[in-house]
Structure formats: structure tokens, C-alpha cells
Scaffold this motif. Structure first.
Motif, mmCIF file in Angstrom:
data_model
loop_
_atom_site.group_PDB
_atom_site.id
_atom_site.type_symbol
_atom_site.label_atom_id
_atom_site.label_comp_id
_atom_site.label_asym_id
_atom_site.label_seq_id
_atom_site.Cartn_x
_atom_site.Cartn_y
_atom_site.Cartn_z
ATOM 1 N N GLY A 1 35.240 21.078 42.563
ATOM 2 C CA GLY A 1 35.045 20.953 41.122
ATOM 3 C C GLY A 1 33.586 21.041 40.689
ATOM 4 N N ALA A 2 32.677 20.560 41.542
ATOM 5 C CA ALA A 2 31.257 20.568 41.171
ATOM 6 C C ALA A 2 30.686 21.984 41.131
ATOM 7 C CB ALA A 2 30.461 19.723 42.161
ATOM 8 N N ASP A 3 31.348 22.900 41.825
ATOM 9 C CA ASP A 3 30.847 24.275 41.870
ATOM 10 C C ASP A 3 31.437 25.140 40.757
ATOM 11 O OD1 ASP A 3 29.254 23.858 44.060
ATOM 12 O OD2 ASP A 3 30.868 24.260 45.474
ATOM 13 N N MET A 4 32.212 24.530 39.874
ATOM 14 C CA MET A 4 32.901 25.316 38.853
ATOM 15 C C MET A 4 31.972 26.174 37.969
ATOM 16 S SD MET A 4 35.969 25.668 38.998
ATOM 17 C CE MET A 4 36.359 25.345 40.685
ATOM 18 N N PRO A 5 30.783 25.644 37.547
ATOM 19 C CA PRO A 5 29.927 26.509 36.717
ATOM 20 C C PRO A 5 29.621 27.844 37.380
ATOM 21 C CG PRO A 5 29.133 24.283 36.627
ATOM 22 C CD PRO A 5 30.233 24.284 37.643
ATOM 23 N N VAL A 6 29.368 27.812 38.693
ATOM 24 C CA VAL A 6 29.086 29.051 39.417
ATOM 25 C C VAL A 6 30.303 29.974 39.361
ATOM 26 C CG1 VAL A 6 28.492 30.042 41.634
ATOM 27 C CG2 VAL A 6 27.496 27.882 40.947
ATOM 28 N N VAL A 7 31.493 29.380 39.582
ATOM 29 C CA VAL A 7 32.718 30.180 39.575
ATOM 30 C C VAL A 7 32.959 30.787 38.192
ATOM 31 C CG1 VAL A 7 35.200 30.092 39.874
ATOM 32 C CG2 VAL A 7 33.733 28.835 41.408
ATOM 33 N N ILE A 8 32.712 29.995 37.147
ATOM 34 C CA ILE A 8 32.909 30.512 35.789
ATOM 35 C C ILE A 8 31.972 31.676 35.544
ATOM 36 C CG2 ILE A 8 32.764 29.952 33.337
ATOM 37 C CD1 ILE A 8 33.505 27.094 34.075
ATOM 38 N N SER A 9 30.736 31.542 36.021
ATOM 39 C CA SER A 9 29.788 32.639 35.853
ATOM 40 C C SER A 9 30.278 33.897 36.565
ATOM 41 C CB SER A 9 28.420 32.226 36.379
ATOM 42 O OG SER A 9 27.522 33.279 36.292
ATOM 43 N N LEU A 10 30.860 33.704 37.753
ATOM 44 C CA LEU A 10 31.387 34.845 38.511
ATOM 45 C C LEU A 10 32.561 35.486 37.761
ATOM 46 C CD1 LEU A 10 30.959 36.280 41.226
ATOM 47 C CD2 LEU A 10 32.758 34.859 42.172
ATOM 48 N N LEU A 11 33.467 34.644 37.259
ATOM 49 C CA LEU A 11 34.628 35.171 36.525
ATOM 50 C C LEU A 11 34.179 35.854 35.236
ATOM 51 C CD1 LEU A 11 37.073 32.177 37.010
ATOM 52 C CD2 LEU A 11 37.228 34.422 38.076
ATOM 53 N N ASN A 12 33.112 35.320 34.645
ATOM 54 C CA ASN A 12 32.497 35.917 33.463
ATOM 55 C C ASN A 12 32.083 37.358 33.769
ATOM 56 O OD1 ASN A 12 31.379 35.948 30.943
ATOM 57 N ND2 ASN A 12 29.469 34.972 31.580
ATOM 58 N N SER A 13 31.465 37.503 34.937
ATOM 59 C CA SER A 13 31.046 38.829 35.375
ATOM 60 C C SER A 13 32.266 39.734 35.577
ATOM 61 C CB SER A 13 30.235 38.662 36.650
ATOM 62 O OG SER A 13 30.137 39.837 37.353
ATOM 63 N N PHE A 14 33.362 39.180 36.118
ATOM 64 C CA PHE A 14 34.606 39.947 36.297
ATOM 65 C C PHE A 14 35.109 40.467 34.950
ATOM 66 C CE2 PHE A 14 36.407 37.897 40.424
ATOM 67 C CZ PHE A 14 35.336 38.419 41.114
ATOM 68 N N THR A 15 35.159 39.566 33.958
ATOM 69 C CA THR A 15 35.658 39.994 32.646
ATOM 70 C C THR A 15 34.788 41.102 32.089
ATOM 71 O OG1 THR A 15 36.190 37.678 32.338
ATOM 72 C CG2 THR A 15 36.568 39.119 30.481
ATOM 73 N N GLY A 16 33.469 41.002 32.340
ATOM 74 C CA GLY A 16 32.568 42.069 31.914
ATOM 75 C C GLY A 16 32.991 43.408 32.509
ATOM 76 N N ILE A 17 33.345 43.400 33.801
ATOM 77 C CA ILE A 17 33.750 44.643 34.456
ATOM 78 C C ILE A 17 35.074 45.140 33.869
ATOM 79 C CG2 ILE A 17 34.392 45.660 36.665
ATOM 80 C CD1 ILE A 17 32.438 43.547 37.910
ATOM 81 N N ALA A 18 35.999 44.202 33.598
ATOM 82 C CA ALA A 18 37.273 44.595 32.977
ATOM 83 C C ALA A 18 37.012 45.257 31.621
ATOM 84 C CB ALA A 18 38.177 43.382 32.814
ATOM 85 N N THR A 19 36.060 44.686 30.864
ATOM 86 C CA THR A 19 35.690 45.274 29.572
ATOM 87 C C THR A 19 35.157 46.686 29.751
ATOM 88 O OG1 THR A 19 35.067 43.076 28.831
ATOM 89 C CG2 THR A 19 34.279 44.921 27.514
ATOM 90 N N ALA A 20 34.343 46.877 30.811
ATOM 91 C CA ALA A 20 33.787 48.201 31.058
ATOM 92 C C ALA A 20 34.901 49.207 31.351
ATOM 93 C CB ALA A 20 32.808 48.145 32.212
#
Lengths: 282, 109
Positions: free
Chosen positions: A209-228
Motif C-alpha cells: 500500500g505504501a508504494d501506491m503513489p508510484v503505481v498510480i504514476s505508472l498507470l497514469n503513464s499507461f493511460t497516456g499511451i492508451a490515449t496515444a
């Protein structure tokens, strides 16, 4: 004429995203940077609403679009205003998931529109957008659940091999779909959708759970790629630049966040798999 | 193989945009102070909400008797708007906190 105006709107949008991100990375200008990208986003959205044409035809269903925009704006503003300061990362995770869901829904509708003999790579773009969007959606929902304490850490031995296996199956089925082998393509498409959604869940579940911000940032990057991928699908420059910018900036940000915690990305992603964790940490 | 090559050839501009944007994204945020990590993540989150343009196009091109496309498109526009509006408002609220604590942020940066 209207198409020319639309191109200018998209150009302004793209530039404002770049400027906005640049200003966001400096404390003195960060707030203004957010406003700059918001303004650019509005220009791009209203430009699409009023000037978008396909084969000389404007968009239809304006009533429905306007209704959805109003509903989304009201809920989004209320949710973002009401949330407590401490619960903000959860909120970001939800909104990120919504972006992923949006990408997946677009792909589903576009897949339904495909008739006859489609161009093979167009299908690939649609499926890629669907898979990445779904992973981002289900992953973000789990990340939200973990941050708010609703979901506990779960892991079983060999989970990373299990995850890789799901990923491999998705790739293989995607290949089948693209070359028209096997089941009916609609069934295959929905199987891939289900696999992608479950991959997102299994990907995030074992991470602490403490690493969630990092994971959210990674998933954020994924959504960016999906948008592309969406940008590729519609040949839309502002979606393409916006998506790729967030994709690459998000990836770097993920690494920077790991560094700030004195850890490696590898350690965060597979760190909770039992005793192997300490070996990786070194 | 030929399909792939012709695809790249026909979409050459997009490929240039992709490659240049990757470097731009890395360059633009590579020196961000750690206090700004979360707001920057949130701001980037709002920017990828530009996917809503795709949702608007899907919705706008759906024929009025295709209820599946209409429903999914409607849902897509709603969640896309949530991403955009919510993302920008949350980021703004996060950055509001920096207004008073400028000295503090410099120290950590």
C-alpha cells in the motif's frame, strides 16, 4: 474553413500541454501551468464539438454529448472539491481509472463499427488501446481500494509468473484476432477484454500500500499511451501529443518517485514477493 | 512485413510526433523537485484526459438507432469529463497549498 480552425485549436492544445507540464515542474509557476493546460484542453474540446467534420458532416447527438459533459463536470467538480487533502492520491487514482475506462469504451465501440475486411493494423491499434485502457482502469480501482484501506495486500507464490502468463495469453490472442484465426472475432475480443481487466487487478494486488503513489504514476503513464493509440485511431494530433507526453513524462516521473524513496522500480513492482524482495533491494 | 512498412510510411508524421514527444516529455520534467511529484502526476493525469475528444467523436458519429454505441459513447464522455475536470480541479487544490509554503518548498527542492 472550419477544418482549418480545428487544426489551429489542436495546435494550441498541444502547445499548452507542453507549456503546462513545463510550468508544473517548477514550484513558482506550477499553479499557472495547470491553468494553461486546462485552457488548452477546453479549446481542444470546444473546437472538436463545433468544428469537427467527417466527410463533410458535422457530429450528431449534440444533446447527448452536452448532457454527458454536464454530468461529468458536475460530478468531477464536486468530487474534487469535497475530497479531503489526505485523500487526494486516491482521487487521482480514480480519475486516472476513468481515463483508462474511457479509452477502453472507445475501442469497444470502434471494434463494433468494423465491418468487412478491416485494415489489419487498425485492428491492432484498437485492441492495444482497449488492453492498455482496461489494465489502467482495473489497476487504478485496486490502487484506490488499497489507499483507502478497502483492499488488503494479496499475493501467492509464483504470482509474477502467473501475471506474465496472462500477459502472454493476451498477446497471443491479440495476434489471433489480428490475423483472423480461431473463434469469432467478437468472442475473442471480449475474452481479451476480460483478461486485460483481470491483469490490472493481479498486477496491483501484491504491491504494498505504501508504494501506491508510484503505481498510480505508472498507470497514469499507461493511460497516456492508451490515449496515444486513440490519437492514432482518429489521426488526431492533440490526442497523440497529449498521450505520448504523459506517457513518457509519467514513466520518468515514476522512476524519479522511486529514486526519492531510495528504491528501484523493480523493487517496488516485485518487492512483496516473499523472500526474494531483500535480494532485489540491494 | 510490407503492411507494417507501408503503415509506417503512410503515418510518418505521427511517428515523428511520437518520437519527438517522448524526448520532450522526458526533458520537460526531468528536473522536478520531489515536493512537486504528486501535483505533477495529477496534472499529467488531467492532460491524458484529452482522450475525451475520442469519446466525443465516437458519440457524435454513432447512428441514432445503434443503442449499444450510444450508451457506451455516453458513458465514455462522462468518464472522460470526470478525468479532465476532476484532474484539473484536484491539481489546483493541491497547488493551492504551495502558495503559503513557498520557503518550505524551496528547502526540499
Amino acid at each position: 474553413m472550419e477544418t482549418y480552425i480545428l487544426s489551429i485549436c489542436y495546435l494550441i492544445g498541444s502547445v499548452s500541454f507542453i507549456l503546462g507540464l513545463k510550468m508544473l515542474s517548477n514550484p513558482a509557476t506550477a499553479r499557472k501551468g495547470n491553468l494553461v493546460s486546462a485552457a488548452g484542453m477546453s479549446i481542444a474540446i470546444f473546437g472538436t464539438l463545433f468544428f469537427y467534420q467527417l466527410n463533410g458532416e458535422h457530429l450528431h447527438n449534440y444533446g447527448w454529448i452536452a448532457g454527458a459533459l454536464v454530468i461529468g463536470t458536475v460530478i468531477g467538480t464536486l468530487a474534487a472539491r469535497k475530497v479531503k487533502m489526505t485523500a487526494m492520491p486516491e482521487m487521482v487514482s480514480i480519475f486516472n481509472g476513468m481515463g483508462g475506462l474511457c479509452a477502453a469504451l472507445i475501442s469497444i465501440v470502434e471494434f463494433g463499427h468494423m465491418t468487412g475486411e478491416p485494415e489489419p493494423l487498425r485492428l491492432l491499434v484498437i485492441v492495444a488501446g482497449m488492453v492498455i485502457g482496461s489494465v489502467s482502469f482495473s489497476g487504478s480501482m485496486i490502487a484506490y481500494g488499497k489507499l483507502s484501506g478497502k483492499v488488503k495486500d494479496h499475493s501467492f507464490s509464483g504470482q509474477h509468473i502467473f501475471n506474465l502468463a496472462i500477459l502472454a495469453v493476451i498477446v497471443v490472442l491479440g495476434g489471433f484476432l489480428n490475423f483472423g484465426i480461431g473463434l469469432s472475432s467478437l468472442t475473442l475480443f471480449y475474452i481479451i477484454l476480460a483478461l486485460a481487466l483481470s491483469y490490472g487487478v493481479f498486477f496491483v494486488l501484491p504491491i504494498g500500500g505504501a508504494d501506491m503513489p508510484v503505481v498510480i504514476s505508472l498507470l497514469n503513464s499507461f493511460t497516456g499511451i492508451a490515449t496515444a493509440f486513440g490519437g492514432f485511431l482518429y489521426n488526431n494530433p492533440v490526442m497523440l501529443t497529449g498521450g505520448i507526453l504523459v506517457g513518457s513524462a509519467g514513466a520518468i516521473l515514476t522512476i524519479l518517485m522511486c529514486k526519492a524513496m531510495n528504491r528501484s522500480l523493480q523493487n517496488v513492482l516485485i518487492g512483496s514477493f516473499g523472500s526474494g524482495a531483500t535480494a532485489v533491494a540491494g | 512485413m510490407e503492411t507494417l512498412l507501408s503503415f509506417i510510411h503512410n503515418n510518418l508524421e505521427q511517428f515523428y510526433i511520437v518520437i519527438l514527444s517522448i524526448f520532450l516529455g522526458i526533458e520537460v520534467i526531468s528536473r522536478v523537485p520531489s515536493v512537486l511529484h504528486t501535483p505533477l502526476m495529477s496534472g499529467a493525469n488531467a492532460i491524458h484526459g484529452v482522450i475525451i475528444i475520442g469519446a466525443i467523436i465516437v458519440m457524435g458519429e454513432a447512428s441514432t438507432d445503434n443503442y449499444l454505441a450510444l450508451t457506451l459513447g455516453f458513458l465514455a464522455v462522462i468518464v472522460g469529463t470526470l478525468n479532465v475536470v476532476g484532474g484539473f480541479v484536484v491539481t489546483d487544490r493541491m497547488l493551492e497549498m504551495f502558495k503559503t509554503g513557498k520557503g518550505n518548498s524551496k528547502k526540499q527542492g
